[in-house]
Design a protein around this motif. Sequence first.
Motif, short mmCIF file in Angstrom:
data_model
loop_
_atom_site.label_atom_id
_atom_site.label_comp_id
_atom_site.label_asym_id
_atom_site.label_seq_id
_atom_site.Cartn_x
_atom_site.Cartn_y
_atom_site.Cartn_z
N ARG A 105 2.92 12.45 -1.51
CA ARG A 105 3.13 10.88 -1.48
C ARG A 105 4.53 10.85 -1.88
O ARG A 105 5.25 11.36 -2.66
CB ARG A 105 2.01 10.33 -2.40
CG ARG A 105 0.42 10.47 -2.13
CD ARG A 105 -0.34 9.79 -3.15
NE ARG A 105 -1.55 10.20 -3.04
CZ ARG A 105 -2.62 9.49 -2.16
NH1 ARG A 105 -2.18 8.24 -1.83
NH2 ARG A 105 -3.87 9.77 -2.25
N ASP B 35 4.29 5.68 -5.02
CA ASP B 35 3.00 5.58 -4.52
C ASP B 35 2.13 6.67 -5.36
O ASP B 35 0.69 6.39 -5.75
CB ASP B 35 2.53 6.09 -3.15
CG ASP B 35 3.10 5.02 -2.28
OD1 ASP B 35 3.46 4.13 -2.62
OD2 ASP B 35 3.22 5.28 -0.98
N GLY B 36 2.66 7.89 -5.70
CA GLY B 36 2.05 9.16 -6.36
C GLY B 36 1.76 8.36 -7.87
O GLY B 36 0.58 8.55 -8.53
N ALA C 139 8.12 13.53 1.98
CA ALA C 139 8.32 12.21 0.94
C ALA C 139 9.59 12.27 0.46
O ALA C 139 9.73 11.25 -0.49
CB ALA C 139 6.99 12.10 0.33
N GLY D 5 4.09 5.73 3.51
CA GLY D 5 4.09 7.21 2.98
C GLY D 5 2.54 7.65 3.28
O GLY D 5 1.75 7.20 3.53
N LYS D 6 2.75 9.27 3.21
CA LYS D 6 1.40 9.83 3.50
C LYS D 6 0.62 9.60 2.30
O LYS D 6 0.85 9.16 1.26
CB LYS D 6 1.79 11.35 3.40
CG LYS D 6 2.66 11.86 4.35
CD LYS D 6 3.02 13.33 4.05
CE LYS D 6 4.30 13.63 4.77
NZ LYS D 6 4.87 15.32 4.51
N ALA E 163 -2.72 14.79 1.17
CA ALA E 163 -2.31 13.57 1.73
C ALA E 163 -1.59 13.94 3.00
O ALA E 163 -1.82 13.17 3.91
CB ALA E 163 -1.23 12.91 0.82
#
Length: 256
Positions: free
Chosen positions: A65, A69-70, A141, A174-175, A203
């Motif tokens: 990610r 986001d992570g 990412a 993102g993923k 992800a």
Amino acid sequence: MLGLPDHVGSCLFDLDGVLTNTATVHAAAWKEMFDEFLENWASRSGDPFVPFDLDHDYGEHVDGRPRVDGVRAFLDSRHIRLPEGTADDPPSALTIHALANRKNYLVQQRIQADGVEVYPGSVAYLQEVVARGIPRAVVSASANCRAVLRAVDLERFMDAIIDGTVAEHDHLAGKPAPDTFLAGARALGVTPERAAVFEDALAGVEAGRAGGFGFVVGVDRVGSGHAEALRAYGADVVVRDLSELREAAARGRGQA
């Protein structure tokens, strides 16, 4: 022989954990950053200190990610709320963006100190893809993607690079959203069903499946049930190294 179905004519490679061994560097940086934060948070809140778990937290919440986001996903899993902050926040601040910046700082330190390792089987696979004239791109990412590719002399093999910087500029989700892989396919001028995705992160595999890509290769560098998880998230095949695809094809099980 590449071990790909006949309908696949292009390749989209994740970087960390697929072409380079920077996934272990990223994992170590995530753990260092989060453990330091969690210790400080426990002392402030009175909650018990529960360290960041590389076997669960890394794969489930942050691997593959975008950094911010992570951070959000992991903090949500611990029911911790922090201000969003901005991308300019110093790594010492107590915001989501600051933690992401701290993690990036630690990654850069580790890469500068230890260098970057490439997987020989992946490089050999990539070289055969190039020799066959198959369009290829990196979809990562990481905002450090280009610097890493240059450091290991792989940038020259890529027709397109979709990295964290491109994703931010083009406002790509993102993923596990498929947006960055779809952008990679567009950059190569191919439809998703004509492209193979190569991913080690849950992800990323989920993103490949969500985007309707023609073949999703899961790369298991972890063990401990990760192969089963990759299949559950949508991988068509799981290998420990890309050399296994070539070996399978040479034995007559592959189709391209």
